[in-house]
Motif scaffolding. Structure first.
Motif, PDB file in Angstrom:
ATOM      1  N   LEU A 104      11.225  17.838  56.165  1.00 28.34           N
ATOM      2  CA  LEU A 104      11.497  17.456  54.385  1.00 28.34           C
ATOM      3  C   LEU A 104       9.994  17.770  54.563  1.00 28.34           C
ATOM      4  CD1 LEU A 104      13.497  14.645  53.716  1.00 28.34           C
ATOM      5  CD2 LEU A 104      13.173  17.072  53.640  1.00 28.34           C
ATOM      6  N   LEU A 127      10.191  17.307  49.824  1.00 25.52           N
ATOM      7  CA  LEU A 127      11.251  18.020  49.432  1.00 25.52           C
ATOM      8  C   LEU A 127      10.518  19.658  49.327  1.00 25.52           C
ATOM      9  CD1 LEU A 127      12.793  15.489  46.665  1.00 25.52           C
ATOM     10  CD2 LEU A 127      13.747  16.046  49.223  1.00 25.52           C
ATOM     11  N   PRO A 129      11.974  23.742  49.495  1.00 26.22           N
ATOM     12  CA  PRO A 129      13.110  24.512  49.403  1.00 26.22           C
ATOM     13  C   PRO A 129      13.386  24.990  50.557  1.00 26.22           C
ATOM     14  CG  PRO A 129      11.274  25.831  48.624  1.00 26.22           C
ATOM     15  CD  PRO A 129      10.504  24.294  49.416  1.00 26.22           C
ATOM     16  N   THR A 156      19.038  12.089  46.382  1.00 30.84           N
ATOM     17  CA  THR A 156      18.209  13.263  46.087  1.00 30.84           C
ATOM     18  C   THR A 156      17.989  14.116  46.867  1.00 30.84           C
ATOM     19  OG1 THR A 156      16.510  11.105  45.885  1.00 30.84           O
ATOM     20  CG2 THR A 156      15.876  13.009  46.246  1.00 30.84           C
ATOM     21  N   LEU A 157      17.968  14.401  48.234  1.00 26.55           N
ATOM     22  CA  LEU A 157      18.349  15.654  48.942  1.00 26.55           C
ATOM     23  C   LEU A 157      18.917  16.774  48.757  1.00 26.55           C
ATOM     24  CD1 LEU A 157      18.107  14.515  52.725  1.00 26.55           C
ATOM     25  CD2 LEU A 157      16.527  15.107  50.882  1.00 26.55           C
ATOM     26  N   ARG A 158      20.212  16.805  47.454  1.00 27.17           N
ATOM     27  CA  ARG A 158      20.828  17.158  47.110  1.00 27.17           C
ATOM     28  C   ARG A 158      20.582  18.189  45.887  1.00 27.17           C
ATOM     29  NH1 ARG A 158      26.245  14.446  49.992  1.00 27.17           N
ATOM     30  NH2 ARG A 158      27.191  15.420  51.076  1.00 27.17           N
ATOM     31  N   ARG A 159      19.576  17.197  45.061  1.00 31.03           N
ATOM     32  CA  ARG A 159      19.466  17.414  44.408  1.00 31.03           C
ATOM     33  C   ARG A 159      18.361  18.898  44.185  1.00 31.03           C
ATOM     34  NH1 ARG A 159      17.622  12.197  41.760  1.00 31.03           N
ATOM     35  NH2 ARG A 159      15.159  12.562  42.095  1.00 31.03           N
ATOM     36  N   SER A 160      17.600  18.414  45.555  1.00 36.92           N
ATOM     37  CA  SER A 160      16.441  19.566  46.031  1.00 36.92           C
ATOM     38  C   SER A 160      17.699  20.580  46.524  1.00 36.92           C
ATOM     39  CB  SER A 160      15.350  19.236  46.577  1.00 36.92           C
ATOM     40  OG  SER A 160      15.233  18.330  46.430  1.00 36.92           O
ATOM     41  N   ILE A 162      19.262  21.086  48.997  1.00 33.79           N
ATOM     42  CA  ILE A 162      18.829  20.810  50.188  1.00 33.79           C
ATOM     43  C   ILE A 162      19.928  20.787  50.987  1.00 33.79           C
ATOM     44  CG2 ILE A 162      18.344  19.561  52.621  1.00 33.79           C
ATOM     45  CD1 ILE A 162      15.321  19.132  50.592  1.00 33.79           C
TER      46      ILE A 162
END
Length: 212
Positions: A104, A127, A129, A156-160, A162
């Motif tokens: 990350l 986080l 891209p 949180t990760l899925r909001r980015s 990933i």
């Protein structure tokens, strides 16, 4: 064995096929190398074309100097003729948290990672891209009985945007091994496709929608 004198890091090559297309790098605590070597021997037949190596490091401290890790991994992957998108990190517990941090924070480029039993006190330290993919194998734990920490982290990760997949499992060796093997075969195949595209000279798109 190759070590970096400025930090407690040691690189150990385990399995290396004649034509290496990907690298599975197992992050492990100093002293647990035999377990990492055993995993590599167990998984090697599942992923022809994948080299295996172990990276021993001190997991007692969360904050580490990333530069020596980057230098050591870049040196070894260049020797194999590989790119970061052809690396799959694997870590259990605190080693899984270290793998997540390295990925990350973009320390090693766009690597992918398989993380088993992330500790409940872990935090997301960056986080980017990311083009890499993240696969989580998590068991129900007394320290996080309702899985709240893990669910919040994944959210949180899925909001980015990933690329993430998870498996939540009851305690049991067989199910865990099958889950890791499933994700390993998937991510190595993904990295091998990148290798084939690179050899063809067409390059790889970095758009999220183009990720496998």
């Amino acid at each position: 064995m190759i070590s970096n004198p400025s930090t407690p890091l040691r690189w150990h090559s385990f399995e290396a096929p004649p034509a290496t297309e990907t690298l599975a790098l197992i992050i492990c605590e100093a002293g647990s190398l035999p377990h990492a070597r055993s995993f590599a021997a167990h998984w090697a037949s599942l992923v022809p074309g994948c080299a295996f190596a172990g990276l021993e490091t001190n997991l007692a401290y969360r904050q580490i100097a990333f530069a020596p890790v980057r230098e050591l991994v870049e040196h070894e992957t260049k020797r194999l003729g590989l790119d970061p998108l052809q690396i799959v990190l694997i870590g259990f517990g605190m080693a899984g948290q270290r793998a997540l941090d390295l990925a990350l924070c973009n320390v090693l480029g766009n690597v992918s990672a398989i993380i088993v039993d992330l500790p409940p006190d872990g935090v997301v330290v960056g986080l980017p891209p990311a083009q890499g993919a993240f696969r989580f194998v998590q068991h129900h734990r007394d320290a996080d009985p309702d899985g709240r920490f893990f669910e919040e982290l994944i959210h949180t990760l899925r909001r980015s945007a990933i690329d993430i997949r998870t498996m939540i499992l009851p305690v049991g060796v067989g199910a865990t091994d099958r889950a890791i093997q499933t994700f390993l075969v998937e991510l190595v195949a993904r990295a091998s496709r990148y290798h084939a595209v690179e050899r063809s000279g067409h390059g790889v798109s970095s758009r999220a929608g183009d990720r496998a």
